[in-house]
Design a protein around this motif. Structure first.
Motif, PDB file in Angstrom:
ATOM      1  N   ARG A  46       0.818  -1.214   0.000  1.00 28.79           N
ATOM      2  CA  ARG A  46       0.000   0.000   0.000  1.00 28.79           C
ATOM      3  C   ARG A  46       0.851   1.264   0.000  1.00 28.79           C
ATOM      4  NH1 ARG A  46      -2.331  -2.684   4.388  1.00 28.79           N
ATOM      5  NH2 ARG A  46      -1.837  -0.948   5.811  1.00 28.79           N
ATOM      6  N   LEU A  47       2.035   1.185   0.634  1.00 27.88           N
ATOM      7  CA  LEU A  47       2.867   2.375   0.788  1.00 27.88           C
ATOM      8  C   LEU A  47       3.896   2.543  -0.319  1.00 27.88           C
ATOM      9  CD1 LEU A  47       3.480   2.583   4.626  1.00 27.88           C
ATOM     10  CD2 LEU A  47       1.724   3.693   3.239  1.00 27.88           C
ATOM     11  N   ARG A  48       3.977   1.587  -1.234  1.00 30.02           N
ATOM     12  CA  ARG A  48       4.907   1.814  -2.334  1.00 30.02           C
ATOM     13  C   ARG A  48       4.188   2.556  -3.462  1.00 30.02           C
ATOM     14  NH1 ARG A  48       5.667  -1.648  -6.665  1.00 30.02           N
ATOM     15  NH2 ARG A  48       4.255  -3.440  -6.849  1.00 30.02           N
ATOM     16  N   HIS A  49       4.842   2.737  -4.565  1.00 29.19           N
ATOM     17  CA  HIS A  49       4.357   3.687  -5.565  1.00 29.19           C
ATOM     18  C   HIS A  49       3.018   3.303  -6.205  1.00 29.19           C
ATOM     19  CE1 HIS A  49       4.996   7.198  -8.083  1.00 29.19           C
ATOM     20  NE2 HIS A  49       4.513   6.490  -9.085  1.00 29.19           N
ATOM     21  N   ILE A  50       2.646   2.052  -6.167  1.00 31.79           N
ATOM     22  CA  ILE A  50       1.354   1.695  -6.756  1.00 31.79           C
ATOM     23  C   ILE A  50       0.192   2.340  -6.004  1.00 31.79           C
ATOM     24  CG2 ILE A  50       2.211  -0.488  -7.692  1.00 31.79           C
ATOM     25  CD1 ILE A  50       0.634  -1.906  -5.423  1.00 31.79           C
ATOM     26  N   GLY A  51       0.409   2.703  -4.731  1.00 32.97           N
ATOM     27  CA  GLY A  51      -0.667   3.242  -3.922  1.00 32.97           C
ATOM     28  C   GLY A  51      -0.792   4.753  -3.948  1.00 32.97           C
ATOM     29  N   TRP A  52       0.310   5.450  -4.320  1.00 30.94           N
ATOM     30  CA  TRP A  52       0.288   6.919  -4.313  1.00 30.94           C
ATOM     31  C   TRP A  52       1.537   7.428  -5.007  1.00 30.94           C
ATOM     32  CZ3 TRP A  52       2.755   9.816   0.246  1.00 30.94           C
ATOM     33  CH2 TRP A  52       3.725   9.032   0.873  1.00 30.94           C
ATOM     34  N   ASP A  53       1.591   8.725  -5.250  1.00 28.27           N
ATOM     35  CA  ASP A  53       2.787   9.339  -5.814  1.00 28.27           C
ATOM     36  C   ASP A  53       3.626   9.882  -4.658  1.00 28.27           C
ATOM     37  OD1 ASP A  53       1.932   8.716  -8.324  1.00 28.27           O
ATOM     38  OD2 ASP A  53       1.772  10.780  -9.044  1.00 28.27           O
ATOM     39  N   HIS A  73      -6.273  18.391  -3.880  1.00 30.29           N
ATOM     40  CA  HIS A  73      -5.626  17.072  -3.837  1.00 30.29           C
ATOM     41  C   HIS A  73      -6.616  16.003  -3.385  1.00 30.29           C
ATOM     42  CE1 HIS A  73      -5.283  16.686   0.585  1.00 30.29           C
ATOM     43  NE2 HIS A  73      -5.107  17.996   0.578  1.00 30.29           N
ATOM     44  N   THR A  74      -6.378  14.792  -3.837  1.00 30.58           N
ATOM     45  CA  THR A  74      -7.202  13.659  -3.419  1.00 30.58           C
ATOM     46  C   THR A  74      -6.877  13.278  -1.984  1.00 30.58           C
ATOM     47  OG1 THR A  74      -5.558  12.176  -4.397  1.00 30.58           O
ATOM     48  CG2 THR A  74      -7.488  12.717  -5.742  1.00 30.58           C
ATOM     49  N   GLY A  75      -7.810  12.560  -1.351  1.00 25.24           N
ATOM     50  CA  GLY A  75      -7.623  12.162   0.031  1.00 25.24           C
ATOM     51  C   GLY A  75      -7.397  10.682   0.226  1.00 25.24           C
ATOM     52  N   TYR A  76      -7.531   9.897  -0.882  1.00 20.34           N
ATOM     53  CA  TYR A  76      -7.434   8.441  -0.753  1.00 20.34           C
ATOM     54  C   TYR A  76      -6.615   7.862  -1.904  1.00 20.34           C
ATOM     55  CZ  TYR A  76     -10.620   8.727   3.112  1.00 20.34           C
ATOM     56  OH  TYR A  76     -11.159   9.035   4.346  1.00 20.34           O
ATOM     57  N   SER A  77      -6.200   6.641  -1.737  1.00 28.21           N
ATOM     58  CA  SER A  77      -5.274   5.987  -2.650  1.00 28.21           C
ATOM     59  C   SER A  77      -5.808   5.884  -4.071  1.00 28.21           C
ATOM     60  CB  SER A  77      -4.949   4.586  -2.125  1.00 28.21           C
ATOM     61  OG  SER A  77      -4.167   3.863  -3.060  1.00 28.21           O
ATOM     62  N   ARG A  78      -4.891   5.963  -5.001  1.00 27.68           N
ATOM     63  CA  ARG A  78      -5.220   5.732  -6.408  1.00 27.68           C
ATOM     64  C   ARG A  78      -5.708   4.310  -6.645  1.00 27.68           C
ATOM     65  NH1 ARG A  78       0.639   6.316  -9.101  1.00 27.68           N
ATOM     66  NH2 ARG A  78      -0.550   5.995 -10.994  1.00 27.68           N
ATOM     67  N   LEU A  79      -5.454   3.401  -5.704  1.00 28.85           N
ATOM     68  CA  LEU A  79      -5.944   2.026  -5.836  1.00 28.85           C
ATOM     69  C   LEU A  79      -7.438   1.921  -5.537  1.00 28.85           C
ATOM     70  CD1 LEU A  79      -3.013   0.089  -4.138  1.00 28.85           C
ATOM     71  CD2 LEU A  79      -3.428   0.414  -6.592  1.00 28.85           C
ATOM     72  N   VAL A  80      -7.975   2.875  -4.791  1.00 26.89           N
ATOM     73  CA  VAL A  80      -9.424   2.907  -4.525  1.00 26.89           C
ATOM     74  C   VAL A  80     -10.145   3.406  -5.767  1.00 26.89           C
ATOM     75  CG1 VAL A  80     -11.227   3.907  -3.081  1.00 26.89           C
ATOM     76  CG2 VAL A  80      -9.031   3.272  -2.073  1.00 26.89           C
ATOM     77  N   VAL A  81      -9.732   4.561  -6.265  1.00 30.13           N
ATOM     78  CA  VAL A  81     -10.148   5.115  -7.558  1.00 30.13           C
ATOM     79  C   VAL A  81      -9.000   5.993  -8.032  1.00 30.13           C
ATOM     80  CG1 VAL A  81     -11.708   6.633  -8.817  1.00 30.13           C
ATOM     81  CG2 VAL A  81     -12.626   5.172  -7.045  1.00 30.13           C
ATOM     82  N   ASP A  82      -8.581   5.823  -9.273  1.00 29.12           N
ATOM     83  CA  ASP A  82      -7.535   6.667  -9.821  1.00 29.12           C
ATOM     84  C   ASP A  82      -8.184   7.904 -10.439  1.00 29.12           C
ATOM     85  OD1 ASP A  82      -5.496   7.902 -11.289  1.00 29.12           O
ATOM     86  OD2 ASP A  82      -4.451   5.999 -11.586  1.00 29.12           O
ATOM     87  N   CYS A  83      -7.996   9.037  -9.805  1.00 32.89           N
ATOM     88  CA  CYS A  83      -8.668  10.269 -10.235  1.00 32.89           C
ATOM     89  C   CYS A  83      -8.009  10.934 -11.432  1.00 32.89           C
ATOM     90  CB  CYS A  83      -8.763  11.248  -9.062  1.00 32.89           C
ATOM     91  SG  CYS A  83     -10.012  10.750  -7.845  1.00 32.89           S
ATOM     92  N   ASN A  84      -7.020  10.283 -12.017  1.00 30.45           N
ATOM     93  CA  ASN A  84      -6.477  10.765 -13.291  1.00 30.45           C
ATOM     94  C   ASN A  84      -6.731   9.756 -14.404  1.00 30.45           C
ATOM     95  OD1 ASN A  84      -5.161  12.604 -15.014  1.00 30.45           O
ATOM     96  ND2 ASN A  84      -3.220  11.497 -14.805  1.00 30.45           N
ATOM     97  N   ARG A  85      -7.861   9.067 -14.331  1.00 28.94           N
ATOM     98  CA  ARG A  85      -8.244   8.115 -15.370  1.00 28.94           C
ATOM     99  C   ARG A  85      -9.671   8.399 -15.837  1.00 28.94           C
ATOM    100  NH1 ARG A  85      -3.676   7.711 -15.107  1.00 28.94           N
ATOM    101  NH2 ARG A  85      -2.340   5.900 -14.744  1.00 28.94           N
ATOM    102  N   PRO A  86      -9.929   8.276 -17.126  1.00 29.57           N
ATOM    103  CA  PRO A  86     -11.299   8.414 -17.617  1.00 29.57           C
ATOM    104  C   PRO A  86     -12.197   7.323 -17.043  1.00 29.57           C
ATOM    105  CG  PRO A  86      -9.711   8.552 -19.423  1.00 29.57           C
ATOM    106  CD  PRO A  86      -8.956   8.079 -18.212  1.00 29.57           C
TER     107      PRO A  86
END
Length: 250
Positions: A46-53, A73-86
């Motif tokens: 969760r804490l490596r790059h797949i989870g956040w920048d 800024h987002t408040g939760y991990s890109r693994l929950v929803v990636d907010c830079n994806r269509p």
């Protein structure tokens, strides 16, 4: 999706900042809602790059303060929803990230996907859209810049760049940024590297290009901004380059 004692889905810093710059950080934090039980992942994943920048939010906060710029800024991990994806992109809620399977994202039903979008994706982007509408109504010039970081090695391949400028329509703004960064000693800067703006992106196409606003993403290799000293060094550098690039574009 979120319990009452959990943080909100997104954050806003200095919303009324005087700068012509609007900063975004779409992969800001590794946080996962309690109800999703860590998505079935150990902390090490969760804490490596797949989870956040890594380092991106610290850098964005520093730039916001230096430039008097609004930051969303987002408040939760890109693994929950990636907010830079269509919304139709398979990696919006990834079942696999790099080579890591995400158990909590497997076989989601339509209602589960809709709940995540309703909770995280739509509020974040609606807030950005409202702020941009207000700036447009006030005839305020706006440069839209997303702050990201990337891993030094991806699937076993080392990346030679210290940072990259990612863009589509904003060729002039991006060109000015790359020329400014080229004046910084000892840097290798990627031109649409290590990624490029395409059908996998949301922020620049929607909040920048579709509105006719100059928009780009700044990607910094995350080992360079993984501590306070590195963040400060890059904040000073990017502040200088952004000021030059925006001034030349007025």
């Amino acid at each position: 999706m979120l319990d009452l004692d959990e943080p909100p889905p997104y954050g806003v810093i200095n919303p009324d900042g005087a700068s012509d710059l609007l900063l975004l950080c779409e992969h800001a934090l590794p946080r996962i809602p309690r109800r999703l039980a860590h998505l079935g992942l150990p902390k090490s994943e969760r804490l490596r790059h797949i989870g956040w920048d890594i380092g991106a939010l610290s850098l964005a906060r520093d730039l916001s303060a230096r430039l008097d710029a609004p930051l969303f800024h987002t408040g939760y991990s890109r693994l929950v929803v990636d907010c830079n994806r269509p919304l139709d992109n398979p990696s919006l809620i990834p079942e696999t990230s790099e080579t890591t399977a995400i158990p909590g994202n497997r076989d989601l039903g339509a209602s589960e996907r809709a709940e995540r979008l309703k909770t995280f994706f739509h509020p974040f982007h609606s807030a950005i859209s409202r702020r941009l509408d207000l700036r447009t109504a006030a005839s305020k010039q706006t440069f839209v810049v997303g702050i990201h970081s990337y891993t030094p090695v991806y699937k076993g391949v080392a990346r030679p760049w210290h940072a990259g400028i990612l863009y589509a329509g904003a060729t002039e703004f991006a060109g000015r940024m790359m020329r400014a960064l080229a004046q910084e000693e000892g840097l290798v800067i990627g031109d649409n590297e290590p990624y490029r703006i395409d059908h996998d992106d949301y922020t620049v196409p929607v909040h920048g290009d579709a509105r006719g606003l100059p928009g780009l993403l700044i990607e910094v290799r995350h080992d360079l901004i993984s501590n306070a000293q590195g963040v400060a060094e890059w904040a000073v550098r990017l502040e200088r380059c952004l000021r030059l690039s925006m001034e030349a574009g007025r």
